[in-house]
Design a protein around this motif. Structure first.
Motif, mmCIF file in Angstrom:
data_model
loop_
_atom_site.group_PDB
_atom_site.id
_atom_site.type_symbol
_atom_site.label_atom_id
_atom_site.label_comp_id
_atom_site.label_asym_id
_atom_site.label_seq_id
_atom_site.Cartn_x
_atom_site.Cartn_y
_atom_site.Cartn_z
ATOM 1 N N GLN A 197 0.549 -0.911 -0.079
ATOM 2 C CA GLN A 197 0.040 0.240 0.236
ATOM 3 C C GLN A 197 0.751 1.424 0.187
ATOM 4 N N PHE A 198 2.007 0.485 0.505
ATOM 5 C CA PHE A 198 2.799 2.280 0.822
ATOM 6 C C PHE A 198 3.341 2.182 -0.949
ATOM 7 N N ILE A 199 4.087 1.248 -1.016
ATOM 8 C CA ILE A 199 4.597 1.667 -2.615
ATOM 9 C C ILE A 199 3.470 1.634 -3.616
ATOM 10 N N ASP A 200 2.346 1.718 -3.822
ATOM 11 C CA ASP A 200 0.890 2.597 -4.601
ATOM 12 C C ASP A 200 0.415 3.399 -4.466
ATOM 13 N N GLN A 201 0.755 3.988 -3.198
ATOM 14 C CA GLN A 201 0.526 5.907 -2.803
ATOM 15 C C GLN A 201 1.727 6.226 -3.059
ATOM 16 N N GLY A 202 3.198 5.721 -2.508
ATOM 17 C CA GLY A 202 3.942 6.475 -2.642
ATOM 18 C C GLY A 202 4.109 6.402 -4.663
ATOM 19 N N LEU A 203 3.928 5.814 -5.275
ATOM 20 C CA LEU A 203 3.478 6.236 -6.405
ATOM 21 C C LEU A 203 3.211 7.201 -6.793
ATOM 22 N N ARG A 204 1.605 7.555 -5.925
ATOM 23 C CA ARG A 204 0.735 8.485 -6.514
ATOM 24 C C ARG A 204 1.013 9.329 -5.854
ATOM 25 N N ASP A 205 1.716 9.526 -4.545
ATOM 26 C CA ASP A 205 2.057 10.649 -3.756
ATOM 27 C C ASP A 205 3.469 11.337 -4.308
ATOM 28 N N ASP A 206 4.161 10.795 -4.968
ATOM 29 C CA ASP A 206 5.477 11.317 -5.403
ATOM 30 C C ASP A 206 6.630 10.778 -4.408
ATOM 31 N N TRP A 207 6.369 9.979 -3.356
ATOM 32 C CA TRP A 207 6.768 9.585 -2.004
ATOM 33 C C TRP A 207 8.331 9.348 -2.115
ATOM 34 N N PHE A 208 8.610 8.552 -3.805
ATOM 35 C CA PHE A 208 10.036 8.007 -4.342
ATOM 36 C C PHE A 208 10.930 9.129 -4.311
ATOM 37 N N THR A 209 12.121 8.650 -4.033
ATOM 38 C CA THR A 209 13.395 9.584 -4.220
ATOM 39 C C THR A 209 14.718 8.499 -4.831
ATOM 40 N N ALA A 210 15.669 9.486 -5.235
ATOM 41 C CA ALA A 210 16.811 9.371 -5.591
ATOM 42 C C ALA A 210 17.574 9.787 -5.152
ATOM 43 N N HIS A 211 17.760 9.121 -4.222
ATOM 44 C CA HIS A 211 19.438 9.176 -2.898
ATOM 45 C C HIS A 211 21.127 9.029 -4.174
ATOM 46 N N LEU A 212 21.834 9.910 -3.858
ATOM 47 C CA LEU A 212 23.129 9.713 -4.467
ATOM 48 C C LEU A 212 24.015 9.017 -3.225
ATOM 49 N N GLN A 213 25.295 8.091 -3.451
ATOM 50 C CA GLN A 213 25.993 8.046 -3.064
ATOM 51 C C GLN A 213 27.604 8.065 -4.094
ATOM 52 N N PRO A 214 27.812 9.133 -3.599
ATOM 53 C CA PRO A 214 29.399 9.880 -4.413
ATOM 54 C C PRO A 214 30.734 8.144 -4.671
ATOM 55 N N ILE A 215 30.994 8.179 -5.338
ATOM 56 C CA ILE A 215 32.247 6.820 -5.885
ATOM 57 C C ILE A 215 33.607 7.614 -6.858
ATOM 58 N N VAL A 216 34.376 7.641 -5.857
ATOM 59 C CA VAL A 216 35.697 8.642 -5.693
ATOM 60 C C VAL A 216 36.813 7.555 -5.976
ATOM 61 N N SER A 217 37.724 8.216 -6.798
ATOM 62 C CA SER A 217 38.634 7.942 -7.203
ATOM 63 C C SER A 217 40.128 7.454 -5.674
ATOM 64 N N LEU A 218 39.798 6.278 -5.488
ATOM 65 C CA LEU A 218 41.220 6.381 -4.258
ATOM 66 C C LEU A 218 42.257 6.451 -4.433
ATOM 67 N N ALA A 219 42.858 6.979 -5.896
ATOM 68 C CA ALA A 219 43.966 8.002 -5.761
ATOM 69 C C ALA A 219 44.364 8.612 -5.400
ATOM 70 N N ASN A 220 42.864 9.705 -5.739
ATOM 71 C CA ASN A 220 43.183 10.790 -5.656
ATOM 72 C C ASN A 220 42.439 11.755 -4.467
ATOM 73 N N GLY A 221 41.457 10.903 -3.772
ATOM 74 C CA GLY A 221 39.586 11.155 -3.702
ATOM 75 C C GLY A 221 38.567 11.889 -4.326
ATOM 76 N N ARG A 222 38.838 12.158 -5.370
ATOM 77 C CA ARG A 222 38.489 13.177 -5.880
ATOM 78 C C ARG A 222 36.989 12.392 -6.584
ATOM 79 N N VAL A 223 35.507 13.482 -6.563
ATOM 80 C CA VAL A 223 34.476 12.373 -7.430
ATOM 81 C C VAL A 223 34.423 12.263 -8.863
#
Length: 795
Positions: free
Chosen positions: A529-555
């Motif tokens: 029910q949460f999934i159905d309502q989330g699709l109707r009411d725009d509860w879904f969001t995209a979280h982003l996790q950085p992927i970095v270069s292990l050599a210098n720490g840059r994203v």
């Protein structure tokens, strides 16, 4: 001669009239005449007596016996005098005629008188005379003339009586006898006979009217016979089994077609009860046929026994009219042979409740039997166990080997399952790769566990499909009535819950239902029910996790992760959401939503200084690989101004294991589009190395379990993990693939991976997945190339 009643009554009336009216008058006449004659004779006798008695005076005085005898003889000679006795006063003379006196009762009267003699010295009594007057008969009193008159009277009466009889016979009896004969002939012979009589009186009119009536009735009878013959012909020529019955269900008429169809002769069935020809199991329904009739036409289907002892199913439509003062009760029934139709219905019903592939019951048939067995076990005080069987990895068989092979697998599995059951056990294919089994017994719970173990064991031997061996396993859930469920639907539902619990626990085994599963199912329903309502009411969001270069720490890029943010419950567990979404089919809509939002977020991040070339890695469920996916991604990239090279499609080994041509075509299309392919969780599946060679993989992601093991407290585990990671790196680099390590949580792991020449990494040490706003703030902590303030580019 036979006396007819009319003539007898006429004679009785005439005789009665004579007796009542004529006879009393005649008797009165006789009495009066007799009395008159008697008086006259008495007077004559008295005169004669007086004259003769006085004539005896002188002879008695003179004792003249001869004269006295003559006078006495003269008196006695009178017909009315029966006895004469004369004697004198001195008892010298005593004369009687006849000598012996008759019976005094025969005398009508006795007359005694003194005999006087007129002497010189006066009147002297010289003797007495006694005369008996004879009793006379009725007719002896009359004279011949009177008797003649009486005879003439009697002759006249007799003549009148005879004339009346003859006249009655001629004018009334004869035409009545002819009328009676005509009626009797009509009754006996059946034809209309006329009266041969003509006269101008009432009898003639009666005969004429009778003859006209006979003619009219004859015409009407002929018309009725013609109508009856026509109706009978129609009755017999109608190509339908027609019959009629009376109020006691006795057959009164049958059509020729009825006789032909049933094989009976007419004399065999007329007068017989129709129920006698109905099979015993259908008689109750036939007797109750009128109870369900509202329109006067009743309908019933029964089993009918023909003359050759064969039994057919017949549909009977019966209509009728109740008896009234103007007509008798009417009934007409049409009997139609519906044996083929019933067999077709039975066949269709059997097909409707039978799975065409395996020959087992289908869901509809199973539910029907389940309801019946619930009632049976209640009556017997037993238990009923429901086993819900679901094959493991059957979709992979269909997708990779084809539906024909899948159907073969289902048939072989059905056969193996059936062999492990008793004769009276019920097994059904509910659909797809789902089977259900019903076991009734006093201790059905233990029986179900034993049978389930045998079922699991029966599937361990490989199946031969198209000449190749194929291993199949099954997850089995068990629920028991009435311990776990009170209704049939609830029993099936809870066995299904138990099966899914077994699936989640590792498949290929048996799980008995417990009440905790209800809470799990309730939570699952709540999540859906949460999934159905989330699709109707725009509860879904995209979280982003950085992927970095292990050599210098840059994203270097970002991995987009789905999150469902409930207004009240906050962030819901993503793994649970994805699992349920894949099961109920909503994963496609969720994936489109996350893909759209994550690409839009990448467009925002690209405006930041130094991040214009970062890429976006998006996870895709196997269910999302549809032919339209490349076009959908291309559209989103065009709308947001992102080049395809900056999109990485992350797939798991489960997707590659399907070896589905559609999946392969989609991956090739995405690669042709310019997108890169990343193999996620590398090393945790089967035959991982072969995938690098068979599919267009650009990036290999080391599973986080290997990353954690690098810093394990156990030296042996650390050593083996380093060897595995180094092997993955070496093979990936040789295959031209970049390597990303997941799950970096400590600086030790960072240093180890950096020393192994692993190019990229991600994990909570660097950053947890964040929504766009929080991520923009977090990016300040990462190393960026020299240049203008990058924050301004994000405006």
């Amino acid at each position: 001669m036979k006396m007819h009643s009319v003539e007898s009554r006429f004679i009785a009336i005439v005789i009665g009239a004579l007796l009542v009216f004529v006879a009393p008058l005649f008797v009165l006449f006789l009495i009066l005449s007799s009395d008159r004659v008697a008086r006259e004779r008495l007077q004559n006798t008295e005169v004669l007596l007086e004259a003769n008695v006085q004539a005896l005076g002188k002879p008695l005085w003179d004792f003249d016996k001869d004269s006295i005898d003559q006078i006495v003889a003269a008196l006695q000679a009178d017909t009315d005098i029966s006895y004469v006795h004369v004697r004198d006063t001195s008892d010298v003379i005593d004369i009687s005629r006849p000598a012996v006196s008759p019976d005094p009762d025969d005398a009508r009267s006795i007359v005694k008188t003194d005999i006087l003699y007129k002497a010189a010295d006066g009147i002297k009594k010289v003797g007495t005379a006694e005369i008996w007057i004879r009793k006379a008969g009725l007719f002896s009193r009359f004279s011949k003339d009177e008797v003649s008159i009486f005879a003439i009277f009697f002759f006249a009466v007799a003549t009148l009586f005879t004339a009346a009889i003859i006249g009655n016979r001629i004018t009334i009896i004869r035409p009545l006898m002819r009328l009676t004969a005509a009626i009797e002939a009509t009754r006996r012979l059946g034809s209309r006979h006329h009266v041969d009589w003509t006269s101008n009186d009432e009898m003639g009119a009666l005969a004429h009217n009778f003859n006209e009536m006979q003619s009219k009735l004859e015409r009407e009878e002929n018309e009725l016979k013609l109508a009856h013959a026509r109706a009978t012909d129609i009755y017999n020529l109608t190509p339908a089994m027609l019959f009629s019955i009376d109020a006691e269900n006795r057959i009164t008429a049958v059509s020729d077609y009825w006789l032909t169809a049933t094989g009976y002769r007419r004399e065999q069935v007329i007068g017989q009860s129709f129920t006698d020809f109905v099979e015993e199991d259908s008689r109750a329904a036939y007797r109750k046929r009128h109870e369900t009739s509202d329109s006067g036409i009743c309908e019933v289907t029964v089993r009918f026994r023909c003359a050759d002892t064969s039994v057919i199913d017949v549909l009977i439509l019966e209509t009728g009219a109740a008896a009234s003062s103007s007509r008798q009760a009417l009934s007409l029934s049409v009997m139609t042979d519906v044996t083929d139709l019933k067999e077709a219905e039975t066949r269709n019903h059997r097909q409707a409740i039978t799975d065409h592939l395996t020959g087992l019951l289908n869901r509809q048939g199973f539910e029907t039997v389940l309801d019946e067995l619930i009632g049976d076990v209640d009556a017997l005080g037993q238990q009923l166990a429901c086993l819900f069987v679901d094959l493991d990895r059957f979709k992979w068989i269909n997708d990779n080997l084809g539906h024909a092979s899948g159907d073969d697998v289902l048939c072989q599995v059905a056969m193996r399952l059936r062999r492990q059951l008793r004769t009276n056990d019920v097994i059904a294919r509910l659909g797809g790769d789902e089977f259900a089994i019903l076991l009734s017994a006093p201790n059905a719970r233990q029986l179900a566990m034993d049978v389930s173990d045998r079922l699991v064991a029966s599937l361990r031997a490989p199946l031969i499909v198209n000449g190749a061996e194929l291993n199949v396993s099954a997850s089995i859930g068990i629920a028991v009535y009435p311990d776990h469920a009170a209704t049939a639907a609830c029993l099936l539902q809870k066995s299904d819950m138990a099966m899914y619990a077994r699936k989640r626990s590792g498949k290929n085994g048996v799980q008995l239902f417990d009440n905790n599963m209800v809470d799990i199912a309730r939570k699952r329903l709540e999540t859906e029910q949460f999934i159905d309502q989330g699709l109707r009411d725009d509860w879904f969001t995209a979280h982003l996790q950085p992927i970095v270069s292990l050599a210098n720490g840059r994203v270097a890029g970002f991995e987009a992760l789905m999150r469902l943010h409930h207004p009240e419950h906050g962030i819901l567990p993503p793994a649970e959401i994805i699992g349920i979404a894949e099961e109920n089919g909503s994963i496609g809509r969720i994936g489109d939503c996350i893909l759209s939002k994550s690409i839009a977020s990448l467009a925002v991040i690209s405006k930041l200084y130094g991040l214009g070339d970062t890429y976006l890695a998006v996870n895709f469920s196997p269910l999302q690989f549809e032919p339209a996916l490349p076009a959908r991604i291309a559209t989103l990239l065009l709308e947001n101004g992102i080049t395809p090279a900056r999109i990485v499609v992350e797939i798991t080994e489960a997707v590659l294991m399907l070896d589905n041509p559609v999946v392969r075509d989609v991956l090739d299309a995405l690669s042709d589009l310019g997108c890169r392919i990343a193999l996620d969780d590398f090393g945790t599946g089967y035959s991982s190395l072969s995938y690098l060679n068979r599919f267009p993989v650009d990036i290999v992601k080391i599973d986080q379990s290997f990353t954690r093991s690098l810093s394990s407290d156990q030296p042996d585990v650390r050593r083996k993990s380093r060897m595995l990671v180094e092997g993955i790196r070496t093979i990936s680099h040789q295959m031209g693939c970049a390597v990303v390590a997941e799950g970096i949580e400590t600086m030790e792991q960072w240093d180890i991976l950096q020393g192994m020449k692993i190019e990229f990494g991600q994990g909570y040490l660097l950053s947890k997945p964040l929504p766009l706003d929080a991520l923009l703030e977090k990016l300040d902590e990462f190393a960026i190339p020299d240049g203008p303030e990058h924050r301004a580019m994000a405006s």
